[in-house]
Design a protein around this motif. Sequence first.
Motif, PDB file in Angstrom:
ATOM      1  N   SER A  16      -5.923   3.676   4.808  1.00  7.85           N
ATOM      2  CA  SER A  16      -4.556   3.751   4.299  1.00  7.85           C
ATOM      3  C   SER A  16      -3.542   3.078   5.228  1.00  7.85           C
ATOM      4  CB  SER A  16      -4.165   5.220   4.088  1.00  7.85           C
ATOM      5  OG  SER A  16      -4.165   5.924   5.327  1.00  7.85           O
ATOM      6  N   SER A  17      -3.834   3.005   6.515  1.00  7.85           N
ATOM      7  CA  SER A  17      -2.891   2.412   7.468  1.00  7.85           C
ATOM      8  C   SER A  17      -2.684   0.924   7.216  1.00  7.85           C
ATOM      9  CB  SER A  17      -3.385   2.641   8.896  1.00  7.85           C
ATOM     10  OG  SER A  17      -3.546   4.017   9.160  1.00  7.85           O
ATOM     11  N   SER A  18      -3.572   0.293   6.451  1.00  9.38           N
ATOM     12  CA  SER A  18      -3.462  -1.144   6.192  1.00  9.38           C
ATOM     13  C   SER A  18      -2.566  -1.452   4.999  1.00  9.38           C
ATOM     14  CB  SER A  18      -4.852  -1.746   5.954  1.00  9.38           C
ATOM     15  OG  SER A  18      -5.702  -1.512   7.064  1.00  9.38           O
ATOM     16  N   TYR A  19      -2.013  -0.438   4.326  1.00  5.42           N
ATOM     17  CA  TYR A  19      -1.249  -0.667   3.104  1.00  5.42           C
ATOM     18  C   TYR A  19       0.061   0.123   3.191  1.00  5.42           C
ATOM     19  CZ  TYR A  19      -5.776  -2.390   1.699  1.00  5.42           C
ATOM     20  OH  TYR A  19      -6.955  -3.076   1.682  1.00  5.42           O
ATOM     21  N   SER A  20       1.136  -0.556   2.859  1.00  2.00           N
ATOM     22  CA  SER A  20       2.470   0.032   3.019  1.00  2.00           C
ATOM     23  C   SER A  20       2.761   1.132   2.023  1.00  2.00           C
ATOM     24  CB  SER A  20       3.536  -1.063   2.890  1.00  2.00           C
ATOM     25  OG  SER A  20       3.457  -1.691   1.606  1.00  2.00           O
ATOM     26  N   SER A  21       2.064   1.174   0.909  1.00  2.00           N
ATOM     27  CA  SER A  21       2.325   2.176  -0.119  1.00  2.00           C
ATOM     28  C   SER A  21       1.607   3.499   0.137  1.00  2.00           C
ATOM     29  CB  SER A  21       1.924   1.625  -1.497  1.00  2.00           C
ATOM     30  OG  SER A  21       0.544   1.295  -1.516  1.00  2.00           O
ATOM     31  N   LEU A  22       0.768   3.573   1.188  1.00  2.00           N
ATOM     32  CA  LEU A  22      -0.022   4.769   1.473  1.00  2.00           C
ATOM     33  C   LEU A  22       0.397   5.387   2.806  1.00  2.00           C
ATOM     34  CD1 LEU A  22      -3.558   3.424   0.439  1.00  2.00           C
ATOM     35  CD2 LEU A  22      -1.935   4.700  -0.981  1.00  2.00           C
ATOM     36  N   HIS A  23       0.138   6.693   2.932  1.00  3.86           N
ATOM     37  CA  HIS A  23       0.374   7.373   4.206  1.00  3.86           C
ATOM     38  C   HIS A  23      -0.711   6.936   5.198  1.00  3.86           C
ATOM     39  CE1 HIS A  23       3.514   9.959   2.634  1.00  3.86           C
ATOM     40  NE2 HIS A  23       2.731  10.257   1.602  1.00  3.86           N
ATOM     41  N   PRO A  24      -0.342   6.572   6.386  1.00  2.00           N
ATOM     42  CA  PRO A  24      -1.349   6.123   7.363  1.00  2.00           C
ATOM     43  C   PRO A  24      -2.209   7.279   7.871  1.00  2.00           C
ATOM     44  CG  PRO A  24       0.825   6.227   8.381  1.00  2.00           C
ATOM     45  CD  PRO A  24       1.035   6.511   6.930  1.00  2.00           C
ATOM     46  N   GLY A  25      -3.394   6.895   8.395  1.00  2.00           N
ATOM     47  CA  GLY A  25      -4.276   7.870   9.023  1.00  2.00           C
ATOM     48  C   GLY A  25      -5.328   8.455   8.109  1.00  2.00           C
ATOM     49  N   TYR A  26      -5.603   7.828   6.941  1.00  2.00           N
ATOM     50  CA  TYR A  26      -6.587   8.381   6.024  1.00  2.00           C
ATOM     51  C   TYR A  26      -7.590   7.312   5.562  1.00  2.00           C
ATOM     52  CZ  TYR A  26      -3.640  12.526   5.611  1.00  2.00           C
ATOM     53  OH  TYR A  26      -2.912  13.655   5.894  1.00  2.00           O
ATOM     54  N   LEU A  27      -8.773   7.803   5.208  1.00  2.00           N
ATOM     55  CA  LEU A  27      -9.761   6.981   4.508  1.00  2.00           C
ATOM     56  C   LEU A  27      -9.712   7.399   3.030  1.00  2.00           C
ATOM     57  CD1 LEU A  27     -12.786   7.103   6.989  1.00  2.00           C
ATOM     58  CD2 LEU A  27     -11.211   5.201   6.604  1.00  2.00           C
ATOM     59  N   VAL A  28      -9.422   6.439   2.151  1.00  2.00           N
ATOM     60  CA  VAL A  28      -9.224   6.734   0.725  1.00  2.00           C
ATOM     61  C   VAL A  28     -10.444   6.261  -0.057  1.00  2.00           C
ATOM     62  CG1 VAL A  28      -7.795   6.316  -1.299  1.00  2.00           C
ATOM     63  CG2 VAL A  28      -6.738   6.534   0.973  1.00  2.00           C
ATOM     64  N   VAL A  29     -11.092   7.173  -0.763  1.00  2.00           N
ATOM     65  CA  VAL A  29     -12.202   6.830  -1.673  1.00  2.00           C
ATOM     66  C   VAL A  29     -11.588   6.527  -3.041  1.00  2.00           C
ATOM     67  CG1 VAL A  29     -14.383   7.597  -2.674  1.00  2.00           C
ATOM     68  CG2 VAL A  29     -13.706   8.400  -0.384  1.00  2.00           C
ATOM     69  N   PHE A  30     -11.811   5.304  -3.549  1.00  2.00           N
ATOM     70  CA  PHE A  30     -11.173   4.880  -4.800  1.00  2.00           C
ATOM     71  C   PHE A  30     -12.212   4.358  -5.784  1.00  2.00           C
ATOM     72  CE2 PHE A  30     -11.450   1.067  -2.235  1.00  2.00           C
ATOM     73  CZ  PHE A  30     -11.816   0.079  -3.129  1.00  2.00           C
ATOM     74  N   THR A  31     -11.793   4.223  -7.045  1.00  2.00           N
ATOM     75  CA  THR A  31     -12.631   3.597  -8.078  1.00  2.00           C
ATOM     76  C   THR A  31     -11.749   2.719  -8.949  1.00  2.00           C
ATOM     77  OG1 THR A  31     -14.048   3.980 -10.013  1.00  2.00           O
ATOM     78  CG2 THR A  31     -12.397   5.622  -9.571  1.00  2.00           C
ATOM     79  N   GLY A  32     -12.113   1.443  -9.089  1.00  2.00           N
ATOM     80  CA  GLY A  32     -11.406   0.508  -9.953  1.00  2.00           C
ATOM     81  C   GLY A  32     -10.274  -0.214  -9.267  1.00  2.00           C
ATOM     82  N   VAL A  33     -10.044  -1.454  -9.722  1.00  2.00           N
ATOM     83  CA  VAL A  33      -8.930  -2.285  -9.263  1.00  2.00           C
ATOM     84  C   VAL A  33      -8.201  -2.749 -10.511  1.00  2.00           C
ATOM     85  CG1 VAL A  33      -8.246  -4.332  -7.989  1.00  2.00           C
ATOM     86  CG2 VAL A  33     -10.223  -3.013  -7.220  1.00  2.00           C
ATOM     87  N   TYR A  34      -6.946  -2.279 -10.709  1.00  2.00           N
ATOM     88  CA  TYR A  34      -6.203  -2.534 -11.940  1.00  2.00           C
ATOM     89  C   TYR A  34      -4.914  -3.281 -11.632  1.00  2.00           C
ATOM     90  CZ  TYR A  34      -9.398   1.140 -13.409  1.00  2.00           C
ATOM     91  OH  TYR A  34     -10.528   1.883 -13.648  1.00  2.00           O
ATOM     92  N   SER A  35      -4.492  -4.118 -12.574  1.00  2.00           N
ATOM     93  CA  SER A  35      -3.304  -4.942 -12.371  1.00  2.00           C
ATOM     94  C   SER A  35      -2.012  -4.198 -12.667  1.00  2.00           C
ATOM     95  CB  SER A  35      -3.381  -6.198 -13.261  1.00  2.00           C
ATOM     96  OG  SER A  35      -3.460  -5.818 -14.635  1.00  2.00           O
TER      97      SER A  35
END
Length: 225
Positions: A179-198
């Motif tokens: 999450s620290s690599s993306y400005s829209s997320l709170h830093p300090g977490y590993l996020v498990v995700f599914t899918g990439v949508y536009s």
Amino acid sequence: MSAPDPEPRCPRCGTAYSEGQEYCLQCGERLPRHGGLITRLGAGWRRRLGWYPGDWVWPALLALVIAAAAGAASAIWLADRSDASGQTIVQTSRISTVHSTQSAPEPTTATATTVTTATTATQPPPPPPQKRPIAWPAGHGGWTIVLDSLPAATGHAQAYAEARRAIRSGLKRVGVLVSSSYSSLHPGYLVVFTGVYSNEVAAQSAILNAHQHGYGGAYARRITP
């Protein structure tokens, strides 16, 4: 001994008249010249009904009977012609059907093989099954479905184990991002995700699929580099 012939009487008023008399002396009706069938019919008519229209009624009745007989004969003739015509049509239709069935070409083995090959070639190959978690596309923004979030300091092994479990459940494009690599997320977490949508609409429509695979707390989230 036979009974004597009845005395002739006027067919209109019933007055008796003698042989050879042409007109009734009582009512002036023209009398029949000879006794016979018409005279007897007229007398019987008068005795039963009490009146007699005249000798003209017998030719009229005869003409009516002849017309009725002619009409019945005509109806029977037309019915016979109709039956004969219907039988001819049925037989002709049957012959045409048999001819059409016999003349239809049967598909050959070569033709069937060609069609099957062409259909197979136009279908895109299925994507290979996912074997391991993926990374979020570099420099790409969009939307995704968050399955779980774990502390980055201690949850590395647990995050990847959760991603592999989601892959085995049947979810597509499952991965782990920091999450620290993306400005829209709170830093300090590993996020498990599914899918990439536009867009958000596409992501929201995919949440139900994640819920059906056992992730009731899944939600849509924007990913901004």
